[in-house]
Every structure is written in C-alpha cells, then in structure tokens.
Write a protein that holds these residues in place. Sequence first.
Motif, PDB file in Angstrom:
ATOM      1  N   ASP A   3       4.073  -4.530 -19.477  1.00  0.00           N
ATOM      2  CA  ASP A   3       4.572  -4.758 -18.288  1.00  0.00           C
ATOM      3  C   ASP A   3       3.465  -5.729 -17.614  1.00  0.00           C
ATOM      4  OD1 ASP A   3       6.191  -3.172 -18.549  1.00  0.00           O
ATOM      5  OD2 ASP A   3       5.931  -1.980 -17.421  1.00  0.00           O
ATOM      6  N   LEU A   4       4.198  -6.679 -16.790  1.00  0.00           N
ATOM      7  CA  LEU A   4       3.559  -7.895 -16.463  1.00  0.00           C
ATOM      8  C   LEU A   4       2.170  -7.691 -15.177  1.00  0.00           C
ATOM      9  CD1 LEU A   4       3.516 -11.164 -16.542  1.00  0.00           C
ATOM     10  CD2 LEU A   4       4.652 -10.923 -14.741  1.00  0.00           C
ATOM     11  N   GLN A   6      -0.033  -9.917 -14.063  1.00  0.00           N
ATOM     12  CA  GLN A   6      -0.619 -10.255 -12.801  1.00  0.00           C
ATOM     13  C   GLN A   6      -0.060 -11.272 -12.398  1.00  0.00           C
ATOM     14  OE1 GLN A   6      -2.961 -11.918 -17.243  1.00  0.00           O
ATOM     15  NE2 GLN A   6      -4.237 -12.588 -15.253  1.00  0.00           N
ATOM     16  N   HIS A   8       2.431 -14.541 -10.839  1.00  0.00           N
ATOM     17  CA  HIS A   8       2.408 -15.712 -10.925  1.00  0.00           C
ATOM     18  C   HIS A   8       2.870 -16.786  -9.746  1.00  0.00           C
ATOM     19  CE1 HIS A   8       1.072 -14.054 -14.692  1.00  0.00           C
ATOM     20  NE2 HIS A   8       1.034 -15.519 -15.129  1.00  0.00           N
ATOM     21  N   ALA A 207       4.414  -9.257 -10.440  1.00  0.00           N
ATOM     22  CA  ALA A 207       3.579  -7.952 -11.346  1.00  0.00           C
ATOM     23  C   ALA A 207       4.616  -6.672 -10.689  1.00  0.00           C
ATOM     24  CB  ALA A 207       2.541  -8.274 -10.993  1.00  0.00           C
ATOM     25  N   SER A 216       7.928  -8.015 -19.294  1.00  0.00           N
ATOM     26  CA  SER A 216       6.733  -8.626 -19.833  1.00  0.00           C
ATOM     27  C   SER A 216       5.789  -9.897 -20.178  1.00  0.00           C
ATOM     28  CB  SER A 216       6.700  -7.595 -21.121  1.00  0.00           C
ATOM     29  OG  SER A 216       8.424  -8.461 -21.917  1.00  0.00           O
ATOM     30  N   ASP A 217       4.763  -9.327 -20.506  1.00  0.00           N
ATOM     31  CA  ASP A 217       4.338 -10.941 -20.997  1.00  0.00           C
ATOM     32  C   ASP A 217       5.028 -11.297 -21.754  1.00  0.00           C
ATOM     33  OD1 ASP A 217       2.425 -10.580 -19.044  1.00  0.00           O
ATOM     34  OD2 ASP A 217       0.721  -9.120 -20.883  1.00  0.00           O
ATOM     35  N   ASP A 218       6.077 -10.766 -22.856  1.00  0.00           N
ATOM     36  CA  ASP A 218       7.045 -11.591 -23.643  1.00  0.00           C
ATOM     37  C   ASP A 218       7.614 -12.149 -23.012  1.00  0.00           C
ATOM     38  OD1 ASP A 218       5.019 -10.915 -25.996  1.00  0.00           O
ATOM     39  OD2 ASP A 218       6.543  -9.567 -26.472  1.00  0.00           O
ATOM     40  N   LEU A 220       7.676 -13.379 -19.963  1.00  0.00           N
ATOM     41  CA  LEU A 220       7.698 -14.295 -19.425  1.00  0.00           C
ATOM     42  C   LEU A 220       7.237 -15.549 -20.277  1.00  0.00           C
ATOM     43  CD1 LEU A 220       6.027 -15.511 -16.457  1.00  0.00           C
ATOM     44  CD2 LEU A 220       2.978 -14.839 -17.547  1.00  0.00           C
ATOM     45  N   ALA A 221       7.210 -15.667 -21.180  1.00  0.00           N
ATOM     46  CA  ALA A 221       6.579 -16.529 -22.325  1.00  0.00           C
ATOM     47  C   ALA A 221       8.261 -17.038 -22.653  1.00  0.00           C
ATOM     48  CB  ALA A 221       5.925 -15.839 -23.517  1.00  0.00           C
ATOM     49  N   ARG A 251      -1.439 -18.275 -11.822  1.00  0.00           N
ATOM     50  CA  ARG A 251      -2.170 -17.577 -12.700  1.00  0.00           C
ATOM     51  C   ARG A 251      -3.136 -16.631 -11.752  1.00  0.00           C
ATOM     52  NH1 ARG A 251      -2.183 -16.614 -18.784  1.00  0.00           N
ATOM     53  NH2 ARG A 251      -4.444 -17.422 -18.290  1.00  0.00           N
TER      54      ARG A 251
END
Length: 317
Positions: A3-4, A6, A8, A207, A216-218, A220-221, A251
């Motif tokens: 999971d994310l 941070q 943003h 977050a 997740s970070d993915d 977010l991308a 960030r």
Amino acid sequence: MPDLAQRHDFVLIFDVKNGNPNGDPDAGNLPRLDPETGHGLVSDVSLKRKIRNYMEIAHGGESGRAIYVQEGAILNEKHREAYKAIRPGEKVDGAKLNPHGDEEADKLRRFMCDNFFDVRTFGAVMSTGINCGQVRGPVQMTFAQSVEPIVPQEISITRMAATTAREKEERREGEVDDDNARTENRTMGRKHIVPYGLYRAHGFISAKLAERTGFSDDDLALLMEALEAMFEHDHSAARGEMATRKLIVFRHATALGNAPAHSLFDRVKIWRAFKGETYEPGSERLDNAPPARAFSDYAVTIDRENMPDGVEIIERL
C-alpha cells in the motif's frame, strides 16, 4: 503490491484551445464558469471521467484494473459479481442483496477494491439495491479553474444535406426567396468553445485512506500516467485541443504528511507573459495586452527555497 506509504499532493495544469472543456447541461452546454469572476471551471467529475477512460483504453482487461463507473454500465450487476465470488455455489440473482454481517461486508468491499481501479482510487457508494457498502477513496481532486476569465463563443453549425423531402423543398423555396431563409434551413445546431484557457486543479492522495482500499505505489504510478496522457485519448471536435501542460507533485516523507497542502500549492505560481516580462494575472499593466491564445503566453514558476523538511518536489511535466 504494498500500500502507498507516503502522502502526495499535486498541481495539474492543462489548457484548451477552441474547445469546450466541460459543458454545463443546465446552461445549454455552455462552458462552465464562475458567474461572479468569469473564470472557467472544469468539475472534478469530468477530470475523473478522463482518468477512467484512459485506464480503460490503456490497461483494460488487466487484472485488478477494471473500471467500475463505465458509460452504460449497470452498477448493480458489478455488485453481483462480488456476491458470486463471496458466496460460491449460492444463488445471488435477487434484485436486492445485503451482506450477512460485518465480516461479509468487509469481504465485499475488499473484492470491489481489489478488482476495480477507480473504486480503490476515488472510492464509491455501492449501496444501491445490491449492497456492497461504501468506500472513501484516497485520491480526491478539486474543480479546475482558469487562470484568467474566459469568454465563451457560440458558433452556428450548418449542413448541406436535408433530413426529409419536405425540408429539401423548404430549402429550395428558401433559396428562391432570400439568403436568410436558406441559412436557417441549413442550420443544424450550435457549439460553444473557449478560444483559449489555461486551467489549474489540485489533487490530494492520502496514504492513510490508501491503507483501507489497497491503493498501492503501482496504482500511484498508473494515476500519474493517466494525468499526463488522459487528454491524448479524449480528442474530439467538441473538446478542441486539450493537453496536460504541467504536473507538479509534492511527495511527503510520512503517511500523515510534513506540511499543509495549501502552503505547498502556493509555491506554484502562474504568471502572464507579455513583451518579455511576467505579471500577475489581472495586473493593470496587462490592460493593453492581447488575450492569451497559447501556453507560451504564460510562465509557471515553482518556489523551491526553504522547503519544509520531508517534502520533495517532483516535476513530472
């Protein structure tokens, strides 16, 4: 996928040329605007629609990246998919379904978050008939507002062909009578455009809420990818030319964040460029300046001095 972790915040700057970025159905599809200031508006719902459309085009069919809010979709049937997965072998063809307790309600929400990108990103109210509960999403966006007032234009559209034999006869008579009648018979509608407008929107990514939906970070991308490219796959005669011009991300080092979002957004300034100088939009020195008609008529600056500890600026565009 982790999971994310941070927080943003981001600033999205985009423009429109000879198009209608977001028509208002309560005003004859006139481009949305603030009646007190004349500044143009684009709703958060419109921006999210473009993100969803991009994800469907670019990543449709990929596991966990389906889109919940689709044009023409029956949302209750998507809720039914969750019940079929949670209650294998049981008939779930009723018009109304409700979870058997809190544990099953959590499983239903988890299924929807795991399988639909926009549910775990923006959240959703899924308690319509076939009840899958509610999810508050970690990604929220504001209305976009134009940097300067806009002056929408209404343009008539004409056609050469007739719809019916009677219309063809009326047109022929009009050609004999006068030019005005001929023009009226050929008018098929009107469209509204903004000759040029530069818009700014703010976004927030929590977050802590991401922990609840599995964002997740993915993800977010993927979201950043969509913000950069969403207008490239939304071109139409009505939209004119729209493009993402700047995407500036702040960030934070922690999940709760290291600085207030508004203070970070204040670091991003948009100036009006005229004869090699830059001015605050609305400055009296711009009274004799021609209206902006291109992104080059503006300048975007970022104040990087004395940044709060734990905040990083990522200028994606």
